[in-house]
Design a protein around this motif. Structure first.
Motif, PDB file in Angstrom:
ATOM      1  N   ARG A 285       0.884  -1.275  -0.140  1.00 43.73           N
ATOM      2  CA  ARG A 285      -0.122  -0.188  -0.012  1.00 43.73           C
ATOM      3  C   ARG A 285       0.869   1.048  -0.064  1.00 43.73           C
ATOM      4  O   ARG A 285       0.527   2.295  -0.697  1.00 43.73           O
ATOM      5  CB  ARG A 285      -0.946  -0.096   1.220  1.00 43.73           C
TER       6      ARG A 285
ATOM      7  N   LEU B 158       2.208   1.709  -3.441  1.00 46.24           N
ATOM      8  CA  LEU B 158       1.194   1.931  -4.703  1.00 46.24           C
ATOM      9  C   LEU B 158       1.393   2.696  -5.571  1.00 46.24           C
ATOM     10  O   LEU B 158       1.192   2.731  -6.971  1.00 46.24           O
ATOM     11  CB  LEU B 158      -0.025   1.519  -4.253  1.00 46.24           C
ATOM     12  N   TYR B 159       1.609   3.943  -5.174  1.00 46.18           N
ATOM     13  CA  TYR B 159       1.646   5.207  -6.124  1.00 46.18           C
ATOM     14  C   TYR B 159       2.913   5.410  -6.443  1.00 46.18           C
ATOM     15  O   TYR B 159       3.419   6.397  -7.417  1.00 46.18           O
ATOM     16  CB  TYR B 159       1.284   6.497  -5.275  1.00 46.18           C
ATOM     17  N   TYR B 160       3.984   4.709  -5.983  1.00 45.82           N
ATOM     18  CA  TYR B 160       5.479   5.259  -6.599  1.00 45.82           C
ATOM     19  C   TYR B 160       6.126   3.974  -7.328  1.00 45.82           C
ATOM     20  O   TYR B 160       7.079   4.021  -8.139  1.00 45.82           O
ATOM     21  CB  TYR B 160       6.313   5.249  -5.323  1.00 45.82           C
TER      22      TYR B 160
ATOM     23  N   HIS C  57      -9.185   2.715 -11.267  1.00 38.40           N
ATOM     24  CA  HIS C  57      -9.794   2.962 -10.088  1.00 38.40           C
ATOM     25  C   HIS C  57     -10.371   1.829  -9.154  1.00 38.40           C
ATOM     26  O   HIS C  57      -9.890   1.812  -8.062  1.00 38.40           O
ATOM     27  CB  HIS C  57     -11.172   4.140 -10.622  1.00 38.40           C
TER      28      HIS C  57
ATOM     29  N   TYR D   8      -7.261   0.373  -7.319  1.00 37.14           N
ATOM     30  CA  TYR D   8      -6.523   1.195  -6.346  1.00 37.14           C
ATOM     31  C   TYR D   8      -7.554   1.010  -5.198  1.00 37.14           C
ATOM     32  O   TYR D   8      -7.207   1.167  -4.093  1.00 37.14           O
ATOM     33  CB  TYR D   8      -6.477   2.775  -6.749  1.00 37.14           C
TER      34      TYR D   8
ATOM     35  N   PHE E 212      -9.108  11.256  -8.703  1.00 39.36           N
ATOM     36  CA  PHE E 212      -7.980  10.210  -9.031  1.00 39.36           C
ATOM     37  C   PHE E 212      -7.166  10.132 -10.083  1.00 39.36           C
ATOM     38  O   PHE E 212      -5.806  10.054 -10.302  1.00 39.36           O
ATOM     39  CB  PHE E 212      -8.905   8.931  -8.495  1.00 39.36           C
TER      40      PHE E 212
ATOM     41  N   LYS F   3      -4.339  12.514 -10.352  1.00 36.36           N
ATOM     42  CA  LYS F   3      -3.129  12.187  -9.479  1.00 36.36           C
ATOM     43  C   LYS F   3      -2.196  11.149 -10.138  1.00 36.36           C
ATOM     44  O   LYS F   3      -1.084  11.468 -10.447  1.00 36.36           O
ATOM     45  CB  LYS F   3      -3.655  11.407  -8.161  1.00 36.36           C
ATOM     46  N   LEU F   4      -2.876  10.289 -10.892  1.00 33.04           N
ATOM     47  CA  LEU F   4      -2.142   9.063 -11.783  1.00 33.04           C
ATOM     48  C   LEU F   4      -1.213  10.049 -12.748  1.00 33.04           C
ATOM     49  O   LEU F   4      -0.153   9.644 -12.880  1.00 33.04           O
ATOM     50  CB  LEU F   4      -3.061   8.172 -12.229  1.00 33.04           C
TER      51      LEU F   4
ATOM     52  N   LEU G 206       1.371  12.023 -11.190  1.00 33.05           N
ATOM     53  CA  LEU G 206       2.459  11.292 -10.873  1.00 33.05           C
ATOM     54  C   LEU G 206       3.201  10.459 -12.235  1.00 33.05           C
ATOM     55  O   LEU G 206       4.407  10.060 -12.184  1.00 33.05           O
ATOM     56  CB  LEU G 206       2.066  10.155  -9.966  1.00 33.05           C
TER      57      LEU G 206
ATOM     58  N   LEU H 284       2.179   7.730 -13.934  1.00 29.07           N
ATOM     59  CA  LEU H 284       1.762   6.589 -13.859  1.00 29.07           C
ATOM     60  C   LEU H 284       1.518   5.988 -15.108  1.00 29.07           C
ATOM     61  O   LEU H 284       1.429   4.916 -15.540  1.00 29.07           O
ATOM     62  CB  LEU H 284       1.451   5.950 -12.628  1.00 29.07           C
TER      63      LEU H 284
ATOM     64  N   LYS I 192       8.799   8.407  -9.443  1.00 33.27           N
ATOM     65  CA  LYS I 192       8.470   9.293  -8.204  1.00 33.27           C
ATOM     66  C   LYS I 192       9.260   8.857  -6.884  1.00 33.27           C
ATOM     67  O   LYS I 192       9.936   9.577  -6.147  1.00 33.27           O
ATOM     68  CB  LYS I 192       6.891   9.215  -7.664  1.00 33.27           C
TER      69      LYS I 192
END
Lengths: 282, 282
Positions: free
Chosen positions: A197, A200-202, A220, A223, A236, A239-240, A243, A245, A273
């Motif tokens: 968790r 997950l964004y990196y 979506h 996540y 959402f 943000k992706l 980043l 992604l 990131k």
DNA sequence: ACAAAAGTGTTCGATCTACACCCATGT
DNA sequence: ACATGGGTGTAGATCGAACACTTTTGT
């Protein structure tokens, strides 16, 4: 030959494990050879356990093994060959235990408390009566081990786990219905999920769960399910994309009686990131 | 008896290591016993290496050992006792190798590539001529090992490293002047420093480097030095207080011909921010 | 026409960054 | 009085959270 086991909810499993064989150790002789001579090929005292999460359609599952001789469940794990890297070992072990390949496995922590394996969980006497296991006692396998934890995530609908010679079964369990695991494997799962968790964004972890081209709705759902919380549908995508992604394509997919959604791809500028965070060393 | 080594800059070290002895193994007999019987007490095939950073007055150093028989430097490391946890092992190993105690040691990664130890770095023949070492060949120590990496940071002015029976020397090196290390220890240092920097705002790591009550100037210097970059003097205290890492006291310290600075303490609500990041598990 | 899902924009508050001057003290 | 280092505030940009309606399409 049958074996019995109870899960947390008291359900009894009866599985005929003699139907299953390890692909390269398909005789009891080979199993016995592993027990007697394995330490020539594998490094003793160190194992590697993998928490493999499975996602599909809003569901989060985890891959759980039941090993011969153990009345209980655990994570798929194994030993490290003397010739391979840890990452290679992780990939091979998952492949052997479950026939799943191509995972993006990440090391997250090493577990080595002296009481991490409760020997009472391991019914050696029972095990030694099974074919191929009679030389188990005093073998290299029976000494204390430290275990390196890896995790990965995949689409559970695309892979059908195949248990190997050591396993009675290997199957997906809903994460909320996961049975109690043997040894310290409950803690391993909990820490693996925490790491997943956080990362997950990196890291492009979710890329493995989606087709090459996917819709915003699909990612979506991934996540929300992995993080086990609601994410605002308007914020959402921003943000992706911020980043870096995902990338928007100029294609749509025609599905159902509604507007056709745009397609996106994962961006393989993976570590973007994460690398930003890691400050440059002098 | 003398031993020679070169650092990156070509300087030759000559250290008379027979002046040093390990506190609990102060005879060659005991050393030999460790080589012959150590695997009863310690788990073979797994070592634990510690990157100990030292800070004082704008300087960042690292604790480096030179081991007997090795013409080169490495991180202080050792084996894990069968009865202790990994964290306990890390503490004991640092204590034995350097006589430094009370560190806040953090596991950060396990290293296990098969080529991580270049055997050419280990001059077994030479080593076996040293007193106590003659049974080294074919001992449990000579097999492949996987190493668990730990890091910590301390004030290098408060502790004077004392090398033990295995070590020729154990001393602080400026981080920019660190010599090339043997095996994969350069990589270990680099990854440890990266982890330290990532965790610096989320764990009370810097607390070990400062007196109980410290000034903003002092902690500011710590952060600038560890991160190796300038931090705005006005924004910096805001951030630390916002994160809940430090508390302002109603005391001042009288030093020098200028305004007396306020004192602060570290807040032992340690993991505050870290726990915020770790999302709750179901 | 209606059901079903896709798509989109703005405001508000919080946070981060950049930046320069006055204050207290000891000698 | 002066040298030394301590301490503080604000404006602008950026980021994250909250929030509801219109569009497209198949049946």
């Amino acid at each position: 030959m049958k074996i019995h086991a109870k899960n947390l909810f008291g359900k009894i499993y009866q599985i005929d494990f003699l139907n299953y064989f390890y692909p390269t150790m398909d005789t009891h002789k080979e199993l016995e050879d592993f027990i007697v001579n394995g330490s020539k090929t594998y490094i003793p005292h160190i194992s590697l356990d993998c928490a493999i999460f499975g996602y599909h359609d809003h569901q989060l599952k985890i891959l759980i093994s039941m090993l011969k001789g153990l009345d209980g469940f655990c994570l798929p794990g194994g030993y490290i060959k003397r010739t391979e890297t840890l990452d290679e070992a992780a990939g091979r072990i998952v492949k052997e235990r479950s026939a799943i390949t191509g995972l993006y496995l990440q090391q997250y922590k090493t577990f080595g408390d002296p009481d991490r394996v409760k020997w009472s969980d391991l019914d050696t006497e029972k095990l030694m009566k099974l074919p191929g296991f009679k030389k188990l006692k005093n073998s290299w396998l029976m000494d204390q081990t430290i275990s390196i934890g890896y995790y990965a995530i995949t689409d559970f609908s695309l892979v059908k786990p195949q248990p190997d010679f050591m396993s009675v079964s290997c199957a997906w369990f809903d994460i909320e219905k996961m049975p109690d695991l043997l040894f310290d494997h409950n803690q391993m799962v909990s820490e693996a999920l925490q790491t997943l968790r956080l990362q997950l964004y990196y890291y492009p972890i979710a890329g493995k769960l989606l087709p090459k081209k996917f819709t915003l709705t699909e990612i979506h759902a991934v996540y929300e399910t992995l993080l086990n919380k609601r994410l605002d549908i308007r914020n959402f995508p921003k943000k992706l994309i911020f980043l870096g992604l995902i990338n928007k394509l100029n294609e749509k997919r025609n599905i159902g009686p509604h507007r056709a959604p745009f397609l996106y791809t994962f961006n393989n500028r993976k570590y973007k990131k994460a690398l930003e965070l890691g400050i440059d060393l002098s």
